[in-house]
Design a protein around this motif. Structure first.
Motif, PDB file in Angstrom:
ATOM      1  N   LEU A 145       6.792  -1.934  22.551  1.00 54.63           N
ATOM      2  CA  LEU A 145       6.112  -0.844  22.610  1.00 54.63           C
ATOM      3  C   LEU A 145       5.168  -0.275  21.130  1.00 54.63           C
ATOM      4  CD1 LEU A 145       9.071   1.615  23.799  1.00 54.63           C
ATOM      5  CD2 LEU A 145       6.788   0.597  25.437  1.00 54.63           C
ATOM      6  N   LEU A 146       4.366   0.353  21.339  1.00 57.63           N
ATOM      7  CA  LEU A 146       3.640   1.071  20.075  1.00 57.63           C
ATOM      8  C   LEU A 146       4.448   2.167  19.705  1.00 57.63           C
ATOM      9  CD1 LEU A 146      -0.244   0.960  20.751  1.00 57.63           C
ATOM     10  CD2 LEU A 146       1.183  -0.750  19.595  1.00 57.63           C
ATOM     11  N   THR A 147       4.564   2.520  18.442  1.00 59.45           N
ATOM     12  CA  THR A 147       5.522   3.818  18.212  1.00 59.45           C
ATOM     13  C   THR A 147       4.564   4.651  17.081  1.00 59.45           C
ATOM     14  OG1 THR A 147       7.624   2.629  18.379  1.00 59.45           O
ATOM     15  CG2 THR A 147       7.701   4.773  17.245  1.00 59.45           C
ATOM     16  N   SER A 148       4.382   5.969  17.125  1.00 60.02           N
ATOM     17  CA  SER A 148       3.561   6.530  16.129  1.00 60.02           C
ATOM     18  C   SER A 148       4.221   6.568  14.942  1.00 60.02           C
ATOM     19  CB  SER A 148       3.611   8.056  16.917  1.00 60.02           C
ATOM     20  OG  SER A 148       4.552   8.753  16.970  1.00 60.02           O
ATOM     21  N   TRP A 149       3.176   6.882  13.821  1.00 57.31           N
ATOM     22  CA  TRP A 149       3.864   7.124  12.508  1.00 57.31           C
ATOM     23  C   TRP A 149       4.623   8.621  12.572  1.00 57.31           C
ATOM     24  CZ3 TRP A 149       0.482   5.879   7.914  1.00 57.31           C
ATOM     25  CH2 TRP A 149       0.076   4.623   7.737  1.00 57.31           C
ATOM     26  N   LYS A 150       5.355   8.749  11.673  1.00 52.94           N
ATOM     27  CA  LYS A 150       6.182   9.938  11.652  1.00 52.94           C
ATOM     28  C   LYS A 150       5.176  11.195  10.917  1.00 52.94           C
ATOM     29  CE  LYS A 150      10.496  12.127  10.194  1.00 52.94           C
ATOM     30  NZ  LYS A 150      11.889  11.853   9.329  1.00 52.94           N
ATOM     31  N   SER A 151       4.413  10.766  10.002  1.00 54.95           N
ATOM     32  CA  SER A 151       3.411  11.800   9.794  1.00 54.95           C
ATOM     33  C   SER A 151       2.056  11.184   9.178  1.00 54.95           C
ATOM     34  CB  SER A 151       3.868  12.890   8.576  1.00 54.95           C
ATOM     35  OG  SER A 151       4.262  12.312   7.471  1.00 54.95           O
ATOM     36  N   TYR A 152       1.172  11.827   8.621  1.00 56.09           N
ATOM     37  CA  TYR A 152      -0.031  11.162   8.194  1.00 56.09           C
ATOM     38  C   TYR A 152       0.280  10.235   6.983  1.00 56.09           C
ATOM     39  CZ  TYR A 152      -2.775  13.594  11.481  1.00 56.09           C
ATOM     40  OH  TYR A 152      -3.461  14.046  12.441  1.00 56.09           O
ATOM     41  N   ASP A 153       1.481  10.605   6.155  1.00 55.37           N
ATOM     42  CA  ASP A 153       1.723   9.765   5.054  1.00 55.37           C
ATOM     43  C   ASP A 153       3.016   9.193   4.877  1.00 55.37           C
ATOM     44  OD1 ASP A 153       3.028  12.106   4.883  1.00 55.37           O
ATOM     45  OD2 ASP A 153       2.206  12.788   2.775  1.00 55.37           O
ATOM     46  N   ASP A 154       3.512   9.207   6.291  1.00 55.93           N
ATOM     47  CA  ASP A 154       4.850   8.367   6.255  1.00 55.93           C
ATOM     48  C   ASP A 154       4.962   7.680   7.523  1.00 55.93           C
ATOM     49  OD1 ASP A 154       7.523   7.624   6.699  1.00 55.93           O
ATOM     50  OD2 ASP A 154       8.267   9.771   6.836  1.00 55.93           O
ATOM     51  N   PRO A 155       4.674   6.283   7.588  1.00 53.24           N
ATOM     52  CA  PRO A 155       4.675   5.479   8.653  1.00 53.24           C
ATOM     53  C   PRO A 155       5.861   5.156   9.296  1.00 53.24           C
ATOM     54  CG  PRO A 155       4.652   4.010   6.610  1.00 53.24           C
ATOM     55  CD  PRO A 155       4.781   5.601   6.163  1.00 53.24           C
ATOM     56  N   ALA A 156       7.119   5.833   9.026  1.00 54.56           N
ATOM     57  CA  ALA A 156       8.358   5.632   9.678  1.00 54.56           C
ATOM     58  C   ALA A 156       8.038   6.125  11.199  1.00 54.56           C
ATOM     59  CB  ALA A 156       9.418   6.545   9.096  1.00 54.56           C
ATOM     60  N   MET A 157       8.997   5.735  12.071  1.00 55.83           N
ATOM     61  CA  MET A 157       8.831   5.691  13.437  1.00 55.83           C
ATOM     62  C   MET A 157       9.050   7.128  13.798  1.00 55.83           C
ATOM     63  SD  MET A 157      11.241   2.498  14.798  1.00 55.83           S
ATOM     64  CE  MET A 157      10.691   2.846  16.346  1.00 55.83           C
ATOM     65  N   GLY A 158       7.758   7.738  14.545  1.00 52.83           N
ATOM     66  CA  GLY A 158       7.755   8.786  15.075  1.00 52.83           C
ATOM     67  C   GLY A 158       8.311   9.256  16.279  1.00 52.83           C
ATOM     68  N   ASP A 159       8.106  10.176  17.159  1.00 57.95           N
ATOM     69  CA  ASP A 159       8.619  10.461  18.311  1.00 57.95           C
ATOM     70  C   ASP A 159       7.984  10.055  19.612  1.00 57.95           C
ATOM     71  OD1 ASP A 159      10.422  12.143  16.977  1.00 57.95           O
ATOM     72  OD2 ASP A 159       9.087  13.792  16.815  1.00 57.95           O
ATOM     73  N   TYR A 160       6.675   9.599  19.438  1.00 52.21           N
ATOM     74  CA  TYR A 160       6.112   9.020  20.513  1.00 52.21           C
ATOM     75  C   TYR A 160       5.912   7.598  20.458  1.00 52.21           C
ATOM     76  CZ  TYR A 160       4.675  13.876  19.974  1.00 52.21           C
ATOM     77  OH  TYR A 160       4.612  15.150  19.892  1.00 52.21           O
ATOM     78  N   THR A 161       6.024   6.871  21.773  1.00 48.83           N
ATOM     79  CA  THR A 161       5.780   5.392  22.169  1.00 48.83           C
ATOM     80  C   THR A 161       4.835   5.285  23.153  1.00 48.83           C
ATOM     81  OG1 THR A 161       7.523   5.704  23.843  1.00 48.83           O
ATOM     82  CG2 THR A 161       8.169   5.029  21.572  1.00 48.83           C
ATOM     83  N   GLN A 178     -10.195  12.259  -4.698  1.00 53.11           N
ATOM     84  CA  GLN A 178     -10.547  11.047  -4.178  1.00 53.11           C
ATOM     85  C   GLN A 178      -9.354  10.325  -3.329  1.00 53.11           C
ATOM     86  OE1 GLN A 178     -13.637   9.868  -4.100  1.00 53.11           O
ATOM     87  NE2 GLN A 178     -13.264   7.934  -2.997  1.00 53.11           N
ATOM     88  N   SER A 179      -8.315  10.293  -4.009  1.00 53.84           N
ATOM     89  CA  SER A 179      -7.238   9.355  -3.380  1.00 53.84           C
ATOM     90  C   SER A 179      -6.708  10.133  -2.114  1.00 53.84           C
ATOM     91  CB  SER A 179      -6.171   9.172  -4.310  1.00 53.84           C
ATOM     92  OG  SER A 179      -5.510  10.271  -4.816  1.00 53.84           O
ATOM     93  N   ARG A 180      -6.666  11.420  -2.258  1.00 54.06           N
ATOM     94  CA  ARG A 180      -6.045  12.366  -1.120  1.00 54.06           C
ATOM     95  C   ARG A 180      -7.059  12.611  -0.196  1.00 54.06           C
ATOM     96  NH1 ARG A 180      -3.090  14.899  -5.787  1.00 54.06           N
ATOM     97  NH2 ARG A 180      -4.824  16.051  -6.149  1.00 54.06           N
ATOM     98  N   PHE A 189       0.785  -1.169  -0.164  1.00 55.67           N
ATOM     99  CA  PHE A 189       0.024  -0.104  -0.031  1.00 55.67           C
ATOM    100  C   PHE A 189       0.921   1.025   0.058  1.00 55.67           C
ATOM    101  CE2 PHE A 189       1.262  -0.114   4.303  1.00 55.67           C
ATOM    102  CZ  PHE A 189       1.198   1.073   5.041  1.00 55.67           C
ATOM    103  N   SER A 190       0.171   2.300  -0.392  1.00 57.82           N
ATOM    104  CA  SER A 190       0.923   3.616  -0.333  1.00 57.82           C
ATOM    105  C   SER A 190       0.034   4.775   0.535  1.00 57.82           C
ATOM    106  CB  SER A 190       0.975   4.331  -1.861  1.00 57.82           C
ATOM    107  OG  SER A 190       1.928   3.802  -2.579  1.00 57.82           O
ATOM    108  N   PRO A 191       0.802   5.142   1.947  1.00 52.90           N
ATOM    109  CA  PRO A 191      -0.197   6.099   2.759  1.00 52.90           C
ATOM    110  C   PRO A 191      -0.505   7.531   2.212  1.00 52.90           C
ATOM    111  CG  PRO A 191       1.964   5.671   3.614  1.00 52.90           C
ATOM    112  CD  PRO A 191       1.984   4.771   2.233  1.00 52.90           C
ATOM    113  N   GLY A 192      -1.492   8.005   2.349  1.00 54.30           N
ATOM    114  CA  GLY A 192      -1.825   9.130   1.997  1.00 54.30           C
ATOM    115  C   GLY A 192      -1.553   9.648   0.716  1.00 54.30           C
TER     116      GLY A 192
END
Length: 818
Positions: free
Chosen positions: A171-187, A591-593, A61-64
């Motif tokens: 731990l759960l780790t937040s996404w970096k942003s809405y269209d980037d699932p890389a590990m964010g700053d929150y756990t 539609q896609s966005r 899949f591709s996010p956002g």
């Protein structure tokens, strides 16, 4: 002989028929839905694994708005899916060449078209190993169909599913942003199986109540929800939960802002419903970073966000370290000098942390101030009847503004003397200007007279220079006579050409009524948006001048910042702060966005636009009517916060005068109020009508203007009114919403939107009343009356042609181009 040939033909037909049937059966077998792959199998981009109960899917899949490809798991029966796990969150595939397969050692790997590989799961090299997506959403590697050697539940991303055990260190780790699932700053995780904890960059951000054996003891707030959505079960090492009802799709997620959400899927509305969200609180340790001030008065507005620009603010003399992350705190504009430093008073403050606080046995406040003045390391002091004198050294954290006056007292924050120079020297400047301005004005008059004579002698040869000179003169007057933003400046055209690579088409962001907009990069490294007047534009000098005279004086977080301008011959250029997420229409009407705009984000945009309009109508130095509010004029910053832009059509109004009249109707079809489009009458209620249209578009994802199949109605307003009267308002909700969408809040927004677009201006609420109705769930809303333009087919977002019209009380003058 003839009989032999006939038998031969019949045998041939039978053989061919059998072969065909076998082929069809084989093809059916190979294309049938599957839930696993073995050592010799793989799935490529476009192929999926589906759990046996049809609940979960594993695939690419591709996010956002991203074009990167990821291996993930999402719900199969939810519209547009909802991703709950990502395998290669920090290692995306750049194209659709990805293949998921086993290597020779039994490891499950992801390989792209360039041969690069990423290990998804480590196996044990057993020959009968398989990778399977289970009915619970757990993706496992197992042998003999039972012995699990690896599972995705043990390596979660940002979502906690039922049957998943969250263990200490898991731990759960937040996404970096809405269209980037890389590990964010929150756990998010469990601490000694006794409480939940959220951390931001290693700092404790939120903790739950302690586990005492009661299924609701960790989050007691859940007991106020009927029915209680989840019940927790914990032991010394792990915690899990059970949804209620047991068969309702339920998930607990850690979003990009660090907030924990409990949501359930409503199968009738086909939307996720937010049941609980970890609340914002100024009591969170170091919420706003060093020198950041947490504003308790904004908690009601920011309750749906873990932190927001309105919740965290910087005191006088400070600026945000990172406008995209307010938890990084504030930094000084000017360095302390020790000698000559002064103090700014911050009343109603709950005093900062006591780690670097020193209490002195001093009775008089003047002595307390002297003690801080004489200590160069002292950054603040306070003197209260209860605590006496307190000094702080070093950076300050956990400062809170108790808006209701319940704070401990006044904090005196140390600032460089230069922060006060503009005020202290204003009297001297006025005296100096009284001596300087007359001769300067005389010189300007002589120079202008000389230039006017030269132009008069060369009449018809240099009209462009006449415009340029007039505009330059206006800008100079703006600087000399108005208190404008200190960051506003004029730039040479050559510098702007260099910043945009000579207005390269690759840097073009879009185009509006004024002209094209380009992304530019100034020599200091700052990204900017450059709006250049087009040769065929219907706008020109009046709109250019209007934008400078108005927006240069406006300072609000929900208004786009004007940084400078350029006038060079026929060239007229405006330089704005750069908004990386473009405009609202870029997401809302595609539609896609559109699925990227989850409900919490849409609500933040709805409230932000309202706050910007309240400022324009009520709190700014100049009371302003925008007159061209529409999605393309709502820009989005890196955090998707809205900023109102394009003030070329705006007008200053007298707050005591009420209505104004014009013969020059400007704006955009579908967003103009009826009284303005028909008779040229405008007021703040004209903007309220435009806001109501915007609000209904944000909720529905549909344009008001243009054909889009709105039932029996010709536009969105008529469609919304029809559904409202029939009690079918829920059909107006955008079906692509991926996030939480509480129906009571959506209903309130639709209700407010219909109040804003009522045909009579007097019936519409003010923007202050609008924000109160949206944020106060206990407020009673009146029944809406019929909207304006109820049965008109409006052209797709087209600018209204300029010109005069007849003021006809009996019929509308049709606004078509001549």
């Amino acid at each position: 002989m003839f009989v032999e040939i006939s038998c031969l033909k019949k045998c041939t037909v039978v053989v061919l028929l059998i072969t065909s049937l076998l082929t069809i059966r084989c093809l059916s077998a190979t294309t049938a839905r599957r839930d696993s792959i073995t050592l010799n199998e793989s799935i490529s981009d476009g192929q999926n694994l589906v759990s046996s109960n049809n609940s979960f899917v594993l695939g690419f899949f591709s996010p956002g708005a991203s074009s990167n490809r990821y291996i993930g798991i999402w719900y199969n029966t939810v519209p547009n899916g909802t991703v709950v796990w990502v395998a290669n969150r920090n290692n995306p595939v750049q194209d659709k060449s990805g293949i998921l397969k086993f290597d020779s050692s039994g490891n499950l790997i992801l390989v792209d078209g360039k041969g690069s590989s990423f290990t998804v799961a480590s196996g044990v090299g057993v020959g009968d190993m398989e990778a399977t997506i289970l009915n619970s959403g757990n993706f496992v590697l197992r042998t003999n169909h039972s012995n699990i050697v690896w599972e995705s539940f043990a390596s979660p991303t940002d979502t906690w599913l039922p049957e998943m055990n969250i263990a200490v260190g898991n731990l759960l780790t937040s996404w970096k942003s809405y269209d980037d699932p890389a590990m964010g700053d929150y756990t998010f995780g469990v601490v000694n199986a006794s409480r939940f904890i959220i951390r931001w960059s290693g700092h404790d951000f939120w903790t739950s109540a302690s586990w005492n054996g009661d299924t609701y003891s960790l989050i007691p707030d859940l007991t106020s929800i009927d029915p209680i959505p989840v019940s927790f079960q914990c032991d010394d090492l792990t915690c899990t939960y059970t949804p209620n009802p047991i068969d309702r799709m339920t998930k607990i997620g850690l979003d990009q802002t660090g907030a924990l959400n409990i949501t359930q899927f409503d199968p009738n509305a086909k939307l996720w419903t937010l049941l609980w969200r970890q609340p914002a609180s100024c009591d969170v340790s170091k919420l706003c970073g060093v020198y950041g001030v947490c504003n308790n008065n904004m908690l009601s507005v920011s309750a749906r966000e873990s932190v927001s620009p309105s919740l965290c603010q910087c005191p006088k003399g400070f600026a945000q370290r990172d406008t995209s992350n307010y938890r990084k705190g504030c930094t000084r504009n000017n360095t302390l000098q020790c000698n000559g430093d002064r103090f700014t008073d911050m009343p109603r403050m709950r005093l900062p942390d006591s780690d670097n606080r020193q209490k002195l046995s001093i009775v008089e406040e003047s002595q307390c101030e002297s003690a801080c003045v004489n200590d160069c390391s002292c950054t603040a002091y306070a003197h209260t009847p209860s605590d006496g004198c307190s000094l702080w050294r070093g950076n300050l954290t956990n400062m809170q503004d108790e808006f209701d006056g319940s704070g401990v007292g006044t904090l005196h924050l140390r600032l460089a003397a230069s922060e006060f120079e503009s005020n202290s020297s204003s009297g001297h400047k006025m005296i100096l200007l009284a001596y300087i301005l007359p001769p300067v004005a005389f010189l300007i008059f002589c120079l202008a007279s000389f230039i006017w004579i030269r132009i008069w002698k060369n009449k018809g040869k240099g009209k462009q220079h006449d415009h340029s000179l007039a505009m330059a003169s206006d800008v100079m007057k703006l600087w000399e006579t108005e208190d404008t933003c200190s960051h506003f400046t004029t730039l040479p055209f050559t510098q702007i050409k260099n910043a945009t690579d000579n207005f390269c088409t690759e840097n073009k962001l879009g185009e509006g009524g004024f002209g094209p907009v380009y992304k530019g990069n100034l020599p200091n490294g700052q990204d900017v948006a450059v709006k250049r007047l087009a040769a065929n534009s219907g706008q020109g000098l009046p709109e250019f001048k209007n934008e400078i005279l108005l927006i240069a004086k406006l300072q609000h977080r929900n208004l786009v910042g004007l940084l400078g301008c350029c006038i060079d011959g026929d060239e007229m250029v405006l330089i704005y702060e750069y908004m990386p997420n473009k405009s609202l229409d870029f997401f809302l009407f595609e539609q896609s966005r559109r699925a990227f705009l989850v409900w919490a984000m849409r609500l933040n945009i709805i409230e932000g636009i309202a706050q910007g309009l309240i400022y324009l109508h009520k709190h700014s130095r100049l009371r302003i009517i925008h007159r061209d509010l529409k999605p393309s004029n709502i820009l989005l910053d890196s955090d998707m916060n809205p900023k109102i832009s394009d003030f070329g059509m705006a007008r200053i109004f007298d707050p005591k005068g009420g209505l104004a009249n014009t013969k020059r109707v400007v704006g955009t079809y579908g967003y103009m109020a009826p009284e303005y489009a028909m008779a040229g009458i405008f007021s703040v209620k004209s903007d309220v009508f435009s806001y109501g249209v915007l609000l209904l578009e944000i909720v529905s994802g549909l344009r008001n203007a243009g054909p889009h199949g709105c039932g029996n109605s010709l536009n969105l307003l008529g469609h919304a009114w029809e559904l409202w009267k029939e009690g079918r308002w829920h059909e107006l909700i955008d079906k692509t919403l991926l996030g939480a969408c509480p129906e009571n809040m959506v209903l309130r927004c639709i209700h407010v939107g219909l109040l804003c677009v009522q045909e009579a201006a007097a019936d519409r609420p003010s923007m202050s009343e609008v924000i109160s109705m949206i944020t106060n769930e206990n407020a009673t809303l009146p029944d809406p009356k019929q909207p304006g333009f109820l049965s008109m087919l409006l052209p797709v977002e087209a600018d209204a042609p300029e010109g005069t019209f007849s003021l006809n009380d009996l019929s509308i003058t049709i606004l078509n181009g001549r």
